[in-house]
Design an enzyme around this catalytic site. Structure first.
Site, PDB file in Angstrom:
ATOM      1  N   THR A  81       0.757  -1.162   0.279  1.00 33.81           N
ATOM      2  CA  THR A  81      -0.131   0.046   0.120  1.00 33.81           C
ATOM      3  C   THR A  81       0.848   1.232   0.031  1.00 33.81           C
ATOM      4  O   THR A  81       2.233   1.186   0.068  1.00 33.81           O
ATOM      5  CB  THR A  81      -0.850   0.158   1.286  1.00 33.81           C
ATOM      6  OG1 THR A  81      -0.048   0.353   2.433  1.00 33.81           O
ATOM      7  CG2 THR A  81      -1.528  -1.258   1.570  1.00 33.81           C
ATOM      8  N   ASP A  82       0.252   2.286  -0.231  1.00 34.45           N
ATOM      9  CA  ASP A  82       0.912   3.633  -0.042  1.00 34.45           C
ATOM     10  C   ASP A  82       0.621   4.089   1.447  1.00 34.45           C
ATOM     11  O   ASP A  82       0.059   3.245   2.014  1.00 34.45           O
ATOM     12  CB  ASP A  82       0.469   4.628  -0.842  1.00 34.45           C
ATOM     13  CG  ASP A  82       1.311   5.853  -1.142  1.00 34.45           C
ATOM     14  OD1 ASP A  82       2.381   5.876  -0.491  1.00 34.45           O
ATOM     15  OD2 ASP A  82       1.467   6.632  -2.341  1.00 34.45           O
ATOM     16  N   TRP A  83       1.142   5.120   1.861  1.00 33.44           N
ATOM     17  CA  TRP A  83       1.297   5.728   3.217  1.00 33.44           C
ATOM     18  C   TRP A  83      -0.297   5.653   3.910  1.00 33.44           C
ATOM     19  O   TRP A  83      -1.144   6.551   3.523  1.00 33.44           O
ATOM     20  CB  TRP A  83       1.887   7.067   3.357  1.00 33.44           C
ATOM     21  CG  TRP A  83       2.088   7.620   4.668  1.00 33.44           C
ATOM     22  CD1 TRP A  83       1.032   8.456   5.473  1.00 33.44           C
ATOM     23  CD2 TRP A  83       3.028   7.664   5.486  1.00 33.44           C
ATOM     24  NE1 TRP A  83       1.659   8.618   6.686  1.00 33.44           N
ATOM     25  CE2 TRP A  83       2.923   8.179   6.842  1.00 33.44           C
ATOM     26  CE3 TRP A  83       4.282   6.859   5.358  1.00 33.44           C
ATOM     27  CZ2 TRP A  83       3.787   8.449   7.837  1.00 33.44           C
ATOM     28  CZ3 TRP A  83       5.444   6.965   6.272  1.00 33.44           C
ATOM     29  CH2 TRP A  83       4.982   7.765   7.558  1.00 33.44           C
TER      30      TRP A  83
END
Length: 744
Positions: free
Chosen positions: A293-295
């Protein structure tokens, strides 16, 4: 037979294969790694598997609990409170891996950083131009070399995983991350992406290489609003036609990790879009690496996008959609507990957990982390070397793009009295952009003070006695990146009257992601006023643009005798600029995007005929020239009628008709005259950058499969339709016919 005995026999088999069939070495390694992963998987508890799927950023006080007690498998971008040297990174990551050795299975931690234009969080590392400038070089070899150096320096710091390259298609100039990618053209993004991927990663497992990350899969860069992390409206056949090709090519080339689009496509958060992450990425494209995932994006699924009522439901949707590793980044306890509960409740299948962990462990084995979890600066003597710095300079020199040169004002005459002014003239922050020493790049001047600003570079090249400086406008030290203030425009005008030429440095301060959102693409009123008042002096103005995205300059362009686009050229960008101004370097950059003329007319060069009436950019995609001139002749194709399964062979002769050595970017475009879906006006299909001495000519040959001229139809299939096609190169065109319609 025991797992240990099976592994022993597999090792013997691999040795036999390598001994008698060296070409099968990689296949043998794959077999061995699969065996190792299978043995490890049988030993793991559910808690240990779930821990491998979690990635955190935390201070050292939390790391012991996260790694030892929760078996966390990955750490990223820990903020140390200062800029670490490579040696300090070595010690920090060594401590992390020592904690991993305290766990039952001693699975090493996979550490990742955003090394997007060099190892930008490591003091003393080599920083290159940002990706948009790299794309402007149109030089695959330079981009591969930059990535190779970045990988080397990352491993010197102990970092085996890099969150780069960005393959987002830069079609919306409002988007604050357009400078992180390789521009607006799918073919250019694909070619530059492959060059970067190979430089970072190949061969996988080398102590001088890192695992690369393709981001952000996919459609992230085309939000309807132009704002970061907002909804994009993109039909699937458009996704496949424009946004997917670069990712598909990089996955075919062996990319090991993919990061997910932080926003939404057609109202669906990409992090829970199973069709995108599993059907297309894993099943159709046969992606064997893992998806991260991203942040904090699983939290956004319920907190921002509201397609889940709580964190637990969001985790369920994301993992079932195809997420393998969650960038949490802080609340790892809640993630692990919730995911374990979901498995026990039957809401997340054990098979999905096993698939994710198998992918993660495979990458760790491919990196040889189990045998060598740490690398150290002492084994990388070229870190921060002069040779690496020269490479960064060369990328900058070939990226800077000359867009206007009225009356050949450039190169500047020796002995010219030069006024340097503008908010970008004497700061390092704007040269590097975001992701430089810190997330937003606000500390760049503190850490990059040994390099030259534009003012300092011009003074060095032309002599301090010939150069004066008045800022006129400056950026606010605190506040929004886009805020500037008038300081001394009157003094700048007074100084201009004594100068022979004005080097006016305008553009943007550093930013990235959501903090970089803006509501107006125009340059600030202060910068426009500075340009207007300087123009009243009648002195020639060399406009130097230093910006992450194309800011509107239609009111300023008429005042400028010359215009140079530097993009975000890095620590050596000012030196390259000064060498171009004095004629030591012949500029050869080309625009990797369309530069708009108006804020309400943001049409890309790839558009439909119905947009032609409204297509009036300031500068076209591919614009740029140097101090040489080039002539194209002997343009032709191999025949006039083709099958969809054949190749078109195109030849052209290019001659340097100027008086100095120059580099030319030869671009080949195509268009389909008629189609069942309205065809694009034109598309870039091939390019090559060549260097020619004065009077020298070269004949280039391009081989273009007819299949590449097809498009994605409403059934989401690639189709080449029978009909008429056209090839364009420079001002020359020629046509051919495809005999029958073929769906691939």
């Amino acid at each position: 037979m025991s797992p240990q005995k099976k592994l022993f026999l597999s090792c013997l088999l691999c040795n036999f294969i390598v001994l008698f069939a060296p070409d099968n070495y990689l296949k043998a390694q794959d077999v061995l790694i699969k065996q190792k992963v299978a043995v490890m998987m049988k030993k793991m508890t559910l808690a240990e598997k779930v821990g491998q799927m979690a990635q955190i950023t935390a201070d050292t006080a939390v790391l012991n609990d996260a790694i030892v007690n929760y078996k966390i498998g990955s750490v990223l971008n820990v903020v140390p409170g200062k800029l670490f040297s490579a040696s300090e990174w070595n010690k920090f990551i060594l401590d992390i891996q020592e904690k991993a050795k305290q766990t039952r299975l001693k699975i090493p931690v996979l550490y990742g950083l955003d090394d997007i234009h060099g190892v930008n969080y490591v003091n003393g590392a080599t920083l290159f131009p940002q990706q948009i400038g790299q794309a402007a070089t149109f030089n695959r070899d330079l981009i591969k070399e930059a990535a190779t150096i970045t990988a080397y320096e990352a491993r010197a710091a102990g970092i085996p995983w890099n969150f780069s390259p960005v393959l987002d298609l830069g079609v919306n100039p409002q988007w604050p991350r357009i400078w992180e990618g390789f521009g607006e053209d799918p073919y250019l993004v694909k070619e530059m992406g492959l060059a970067a991927l190979n430089g970072y990663q190949q061969p996988v497992g080398s102590k001088e290489k890192v695992v690369a990350t393709l981001k952000h899969f996919m459609g992230y860069s085309d939000p309807k609003s132009g704002k970061d992390r907002t909804d994009a409206w993109i039909p699937e056949h458009y996704l496949r036609e424009y946004h997917l090709p670069a990712f598909a090519a990089a996955i075919k080339a062996g990319a090991k990790t993919v990061m997910v689009n932080s926003a939404l496509i057609n109202g669906i958060p990409t992090h829970v879009n199973k069709h995108i992450l599993t059907d297309i990425l894993k099943n159709e494209l046969k992606f064997t690496g893992f998806v991260v995932t991203d942040w904090n994006d699983i939290d956004y699924v319920y907190k921002r996008d509201r397609v889940a009522k709580n964190e637990k439901d969001a985790i369920m949707l994301a993992i079932n959609a195809g997420i393998d590793m969650a960038m949490i980044p802080y609340d790892y306890k809640s993630f692990c507990k919730n995911l374990m509960a979901l498995v026990k409740e039957g809401k997340v299948p054990v098979s999905r957990i096993d698939d994710a962990v198998r992918r993660i462990l495979t990458v760790k084995f491919e990196l040889d982390l189990f045998n060598k979890p740490n690398t150290f600066l002492e084994d990388y003597p070229k870190f921060g070397s002069k040779a690496f710095q020269q490479s960064a300079y060369q990328v900058a020199a070939e990226s800077i793009t000359l867009l206007k040169n009225k009356d050949n004002v450039l190169p500047l005459k020796e002995g010219s009295r030069i006024l340097v002014c503008g908010p970008n003239a004497n700061i390092m922050r704007s040269l590097n952009g975001g992701w430089s020493y810190s997330w937003q790049g606000e500390n760049t001047d503190e850490y990059a003070h040994d390099y030259h600003t534009m003012l300092e570079a011009v003074e060095t090249r032309f002599g301090k006695n010939n150069v004066s400086y008045v800022a006129g406008v400056s950026y606010l030290k605190e506040g929004n990146f886009n805020q500037d203030q008038e300081t001394d425009i009157k003094s700048a005008v007074k100084a201009a009257k004594k100068a022979d030429v004005i080097v006016l440095c305008l553009g943007e301060n550093s930013y990235t992601e959501t903090p970089g959102n803006l509501n107006n693409l125009n340059l600030s009123q202060n910068q426009q006023r500075l340009a207007e008042e300087l123009s009243q002096t009648g002195k020639p103005i060399v406009l130097v643009l230093n910006e992450g995205r194309p800011r509107i300059i239609n009111k300023i362009e008429p005042f400028a005798s010359a215009i140079l686009q530097t993009f975000l050229p890095g620590n050596f960008g000012a030196d390259a600029l000064a060498d171009i101004l004095m004629g030591k370097v012949n500029p050869s950059g080309r625009l990797p995007y369309t530069y708009p003329r108006e804020v309400n007319s943001l049409i890309n060069y790839i558009h439909k005929p119905s947009d032609d009436a409204n297509y009036n950019p300031q500068f076209n995609f591919g614009s740029g020239f140097g101090y040489s001139s080039f002539e194209y002749t002997n343009f032709g194709i191999s025949k006039s009628v083709f099958k969809a399964t054949e190749n078109v062979t195109i030849t052209v002769a290019v001659k340097n008709t100027g008086s100095v050595t120059g580099k030319e970017v030869v671009m080949l475009f195509s268009k389909q005259l008629y189609a069942s879906i309205t065809p694009d006006v034109k598309r870039l299909r091939r390019f090559e950058k060549i260097s020619l001495e004065p009077g020298e000519a070269k004949t280039l040959t391009f081989v273009l499969p007819v299949k590449e001229l097809g498009f994605i139809n409403l059934n989401n299939k690639k189709v080449v339709e029978a009909g008429e096609y056209e090839i364009q190169m420079g001002r020359m065109t020629t046509g051919f016919t495809v005999r029958e319609t073929t769906e691939f």
